[in-house]
Motif scaffolding. Structure first.
Motif, PDB file in Angstrom:
ATOM      1  N   UNK A 139       0.812  -1.218   0.000  1.00 25.95           N
ATOM      2  CA  UNK A 139       0.000   0.000   0.000  1.00 25.95           C
ATOM      3  C   UNK A 139       0.844   1.266   0.000  1.00 25.95           C
ATOM      4  N   UNK A 140       2.169   1.130   0.075  1.00 24.04           N
ATOM      5  CA  UNK A 140       3.068   2.284   0.026  1.00 24.04           C
ATOM      6  C   UNK A 140       3.348   2.695  -1.417  1.00 24.04           C
ATOM      7  N   UNK A 141       3.668   3.969  -1.589  1.00 22.98           N
ATOM      8  CA  UNK A 141       4.143   4.483  -2.864  1.00 22.98           C
ATOM      9  C   UNK A 141       5.192   5.558  -2.577  1.00 22.98           C
ATOM     10  N   UNK A 142       5.957   5.914  -3.607  1.00 27.97           N
ATOM     11  CA  UNK A 142       6.902   7.019  -3.487  1.00 27.97           C
ATOM     12  C   UNK A 142       6.958   7.747  -4.818  1.00 27.97           C
ATOM     13  N   UNK A 143       7.465   8.961  -4.783  1.00 31.75           N
ATOM     14  CA  UNK A 143       7.577   9.760  -6.007  1.00 31.75           C
ATOM     15  C   UNK A 143       8.775  10.682  -5.883  1.00 31.75           C
ATOM     16  N   UNK A 144       9.444  10.926  -7.001  1.00 32.89           N
ATOM     17  CA  UNK A 144      10.575  11.841  -7.030  1.00 32.89           C
ATOM     18  C   UNK A 144      10.624  12.574  -8.358  1.00 32.89           C
ATOM     19  N   UNK A 145      10.744  13.896  -8.313  1.00 37.89           N
ATOM     20  CA  UNK A 145      10.741  14.704  -9.542  1.00 37.89           C
ATOM     21  C   UNK A 145      11.688  15.886  -9.407  1.00 37.89           C
ATOM     22  N   UNK A 175      11.315  17.623  -5.772  1.00 38.26           N
ATOM     23  CA  UNK A 175      10.189  17.145  -4.963  1.00 38.26           C
ATOM     24  C   UNK A 175      10.322  15.639  -4.738  1.00 38.26           C
ATOM     25  N   UNK A 176      10.286  15.230  -3.482  1.00 35.60           N
ATOM     26  CA  UNK A 176      10.383  13.827  -3.121  1.00 35.60           C
ATOM     27  C   UNK A 176       9.311  13.511  -2.085  1.00 35.60           C
ATOM     28  N   UNK A 192       0.662   9.319  -5.861  1.00 36.66           N
ATOM     29  CA  UNK A 192       1.981   9.169  -6.476  1.00 36.66           C
ATOM     30  C   UNK A 192       2.035   9.802  -7.854  1.00 36.66           C
ATOM     31  N   UNK A 193       0.871  10.005  -8.478  1.00 36.37           N
ATOM     32  CA  UNK A 193       0.822  10.585  -9.815  1.00 36.37           C
ATOM     33  C   UNK A 193       0.328  12.028  -9.837  1.00 36.37           C
ATOM     34  N   UNK A 194      -0.330  12.481  -8.782  1.00 35.24           N
ATOM     35  CA  UNK A 194      -0.954  13.807  -8.820  1.00 35.24           C
ATOM     36  C   UNK A 194      -0.397  14.805  -7.808  1.00 35.24           C
ATOM     37  N   UNK A 195       0.248  14.336  -6.726  1.00 40.41           N
ATOM     38  CA  UNK A 195       0.680  15.247  -5.680  1.00 40.41           C
ATOM     39  C   UNK A 195       1.733  16.230  -6.180  1.00 40.41           C
ATOM     40  N   UNK A 196       2.776  15.746  -6.817  1.00 36.21           N
ATOM     41  CA  UNK A 196       3.838  16.640  -7.277  1.00 36.21           C
ATOM     42  C   UNK A 196       3.376  17.608  -8.366  1.00 36.21           C
ATOM     43  N   UNK A 197       2.597  17.165  -9.368  1.00 36.51           N
ATOM     44  CA  UNK A 197       2.072  18.146 -10.329  1.00 36.51           C
ATOM     45  C   UNK A 197       1.211  19.229  -9.671  1.00 36.51           C
ATOM     46  N   UNK A 198       0.445  18.852  -8.638  1.00 35.53           N
ATOM     47  CA  UNK A 198      -0.369  19.846  -7.935  1.00 35.53           C
ATOM     48  C   UNK A 198       0.516  20.861  -7.218  1.00 35.53           C
ATOM     49  N   UNK A 199       1.543  20.385  -6.526  1.00 34.69           N
ATOM     50  CA  UNK A 199       2.459  21.298  -5.834  1.00 34.69           C
ATOM     51  C   UNK A 199       3.171  22.190  -6.836  1.00 34.69           C
ATOM     52  N   UNK A 200       3.634  21.625  -7.955  1.00 34.58           N
ATOM     53  CA  UNK A 200       4.337  22.414  -8.972  1.00 34.58           C
ATOM     54  C   UNK A 200       3.435  23.502  -9.545  1.00 34.58           C
ATOM     55  N   UNK A 286      -1.293   8.617   4.348  1.00 33.56           N
ATOM     56  CA  UNK A 286      -0.506   9.662   5.000  1.00 33.56           C
ATOM     57  C   UNK A 286       0.719   9.912   4.127  1.00 33.56           C
ATOM     58  N   UNK A 287       1.241  11.137   4.189  1.00 33.90           N
ATOM     59  CA  UNK A 287       2.247  11.548   3.209  1.00 33.90           C
ATOM     60  C   UNK A 287       3.244  12.515   3.814  1.00 33.90           C
ATOM     61  N   UNK A 288       4.489  12.407   3.350  1.00 35.07           N
ATOM     62  CA  UNK A 288       5.510  13.410   3.659  1.00 35.07           C
ATOM     63  C   UNK A 288       6.203  13.795   2.370  1.00 35.07           C
ATOM     64  N   UNK A 289       6.389  15.097   2.156  1.00 32.21           N
ATOM     65  CA  UNK A 289       7.025  15.616   0.953  1.00 32.21           C
ATOM     66  C   UNK A 289       8.199  16.501   1.328  1.00 32.21           C
TER      67      UNK A 289
END
Length: 549
Positions: A139-145, A175-176, A192-200, A286-289
């Motif tokens: 159920x975990x995911x990660x993202x890096x851009x 962004x990680x 994992x697919x929408x958080x970073x584009x939203x922040x950007x 839950x999330x940490x960026x």
């Protein structure tokens, strides 16, 4: 996290390996067919030589066929072990077989990734990522851009911009994120697919002078006072706004679709689309960026829930400082309990948090999704009816649901300057609570300091390593405050340094037992619901900064 029993509350007993049934060979007497005739010593010797030759030939033929046909030869049976857990339904026992060592190592390395930045001027050198699942599926995911920006131009630009023209990364944004899902992976997969584009998107607005939550009077004051729009305060506001707005879209979009669903001609197709749309709201995460602003020498960490970020600073004298940038937001944190009670009427003081959980159910107090803690009872019931009609299981509506929402995705944001005098920021550990359930923030800093010095060495005692590497802490220490490395309950056992090329793997290896390879093998050999009782999904991201070597 929705229904899990905390790891420290479980009682597990590992018994001795099961006895394997042995096969005892019984001698068989062979004869020539005439038992009445006594054989001469020469005859016995000749027959023994012939029998031995035939036995060797048969073994050679079997080996040849096994190799040529690709048949599996006899395998060593790994020992079994027993797990006994005191569950809410009583004491239960399960038997498991330990996986072979090669398979255990493969599990540790399967999801390793290393991303090298390679952009001069960007303070991030690389990041190592790995995850080891416990839930099935994970159920975990990660993202890096990396978000590159062009050269700043205009009369308002200050600083040595021309001198940095050959540094393509000096204006990069990095962004990680680590994302820990619960009640399924629908929310974590979407984030994992929408958080970073939203922040950007919101950061682009800030670069254009749009500050979230500022009135026209505030904006006029900024202009008259020459206030800097891109400031730590406004960047923090952007991160908070991006989290909240994305969560609002996730949770409220299904509610806005209910009227059109009820009016649809094809009810079956409408229900199917609705359930797909509502899954990320029904589940949670839950999330940490971590956000690295190269141009302005800034490091920001936003957290909603109990993921954690820990920075390791090396002091001029060679010692280390553990800087915990987040605080676990959960129903056992006194500050979160006080905050939640202050946001609801006094008559809900005993129901907002029950037994260390939100209304007795959810452990984290901040999260994306988990809409049953945010919708009204009528909205939850309407969504549940659609789920049941489609054969899907809805989340149970919450009791004492008088003044929702009870859970928010609004993060707390911390800020650090990347360069602080003689201290050097060397790494940042960003991980889900599967790691932090088993090691502390200070132990992670100690393990990384020793790993940077020498990733491969014999096992070392926990107390010995704490004496070898000095790790100071930043006060006050955020919740939860635990024993420091080599102190109190943190002295038993050994740490392992097996030369892992991926730093995230090194931390996961030690969280799963370190030098206790028997424990590590048993933890990784668990499967099904028992695995979730004993350990959580672990996702770890280790970010390296300014490696001058």
């Amino acid at each position: 996290m929705l229904s899990r029993t905390p790891t420290h509350a479980l009682r597990a007993v590992r018994l001795a390996p099961h006895m394997r049934a042995g096969v005892r060979a019984t001698p068989v007497r062979f004869s020539t067919g005439n038992s009445g005739n006594k054989q001469s010593p020469m005859t016995i010797r000749r027959n023994a030589i012939v029998a031995g030759t035939l036995l060797v030939a048969s073994a050679a033929l079997y080996y040849y066929e096994w190799k040529s046909m690709g048949l599996a030869g006899p395998e060593k049976t790994e020992p079994g072990f027993t797990v006994t857990i005191n569950t809410s339904a009583g004491v239960k026992t399960w038997n498991f077989q330990r996986k072979p060592e090669a398979e255990l190592e493969a599990m540790l390395h399967e999801h390793e990734e290393t991303t090298a930045v390679g952009r001069k001027g960007n303070p991030v050198v690389k990041w190592d990522t790995n995850h080891v699942a416990s839930n099935e599926p994970c159920e975990d995911r990660s993202a890096g851009d990396i978000v590159p920006r062009g050269q700043a131009k205009g009369w308002w630009v200050t600083g040595d911009v021309e001198g940095k023209a050959n540094h393509p990364g000096h204006r990069d944004l990095v962004l990680l994120s680590v994302i820990d899902g619960h009640a399924g992976d629908a929310t974590s997969q979407l984030l994992s697919k929408t958080l970073h584009p939203t922040i950007a998107l919101y950061l682009a607005g800030l670069q254009a002078g749009i500050v979230p939550g500022r009135s026209w009077y505030d904006k006029l004051t900024d202009v008259l006072t020459w206030a800097k729009v891109w400031s730590p305060l406004n960047v923090s506001r952007v991160l908070q706004t991006a989290y909240v707005q994305l969560d609002d879209n996730i949770c409220q979009a299904p509610i806005r679709q209910l009227p059109s669903l009820l009016a649809a001609e094809d009810a079956v197709e409408a229900r199917q689309k609705f359930v797909a749309l509502a899954q990320p709201a029904a589940a949670g995460a839950v999330t940490a960026t971590a956000f690295v602003d190269a141009e302005n020498d800034g490091l920001y960490v936003a957290v909603a829930g109990d993921c954690r970020a820990v920075a390791g600073w090396q002091v001029a004298d060679g010692s280390w400082r553990c800087d915990v940038l987040t605080e676990d937001q959960m129903g056992e944190n006194p500050r979160e309990v006080a905050r939640m009670r202050s946001e609801h009427p006094s008559y809900e003081a005993d129901t907002v948090i029950r037994n260390g959980r939100v209304q007795g159910g959810l452990q984290p107090t901040r999260a994306f999704g988990d809409a049953v803690y945010k919708w009204t009872s009528a909205q939850s019931q309407a969504v549940a009816d659609v789920f049941r009609a489609e054969g899907a299981k809805p989340r149970a509506s919450r009791p004492w649901n008088f003044t929702p929402p009870y859970v928010t995705a609004r993060p707390e944001v911390s800020h650090r300057t990347l360069h602080q005098g003689e201290e050097k920021l060397k790494f940042l550990v960003l991980a889900t609570d599967g790691l932090w359930d088993r090691i502390t923030s200070e132990e992670a800093t100690l393990l990384m300091a020793a790993y940077i010095a020498n990733p491969k060495r014999p096992d070392v005692g926990k107390k010995t390593l704490a004496e070898e590497f000095t790790v100071k802490t930043t006060e006050p220490r955020p919740y939860p405050v635990e024993d420091l490395p080599g102190k109190g309950k943190r002295t038993d056992g050994q740490w392992a340094f097996e030369g892992d090329e991926n730093a995230a793997t090194h931390l996961i290896r030690n969280a799963l037992g370190g030098g206790d390879r028997k424990l590590r093998g048993e933890l990784l050999s668990l499967h099904g619901k028992v695995s979730r009782y004993m350990r959580d999904d672990m996702t770890v991201n280790v970010v390296f900064f300014d490696d001058e070597e």
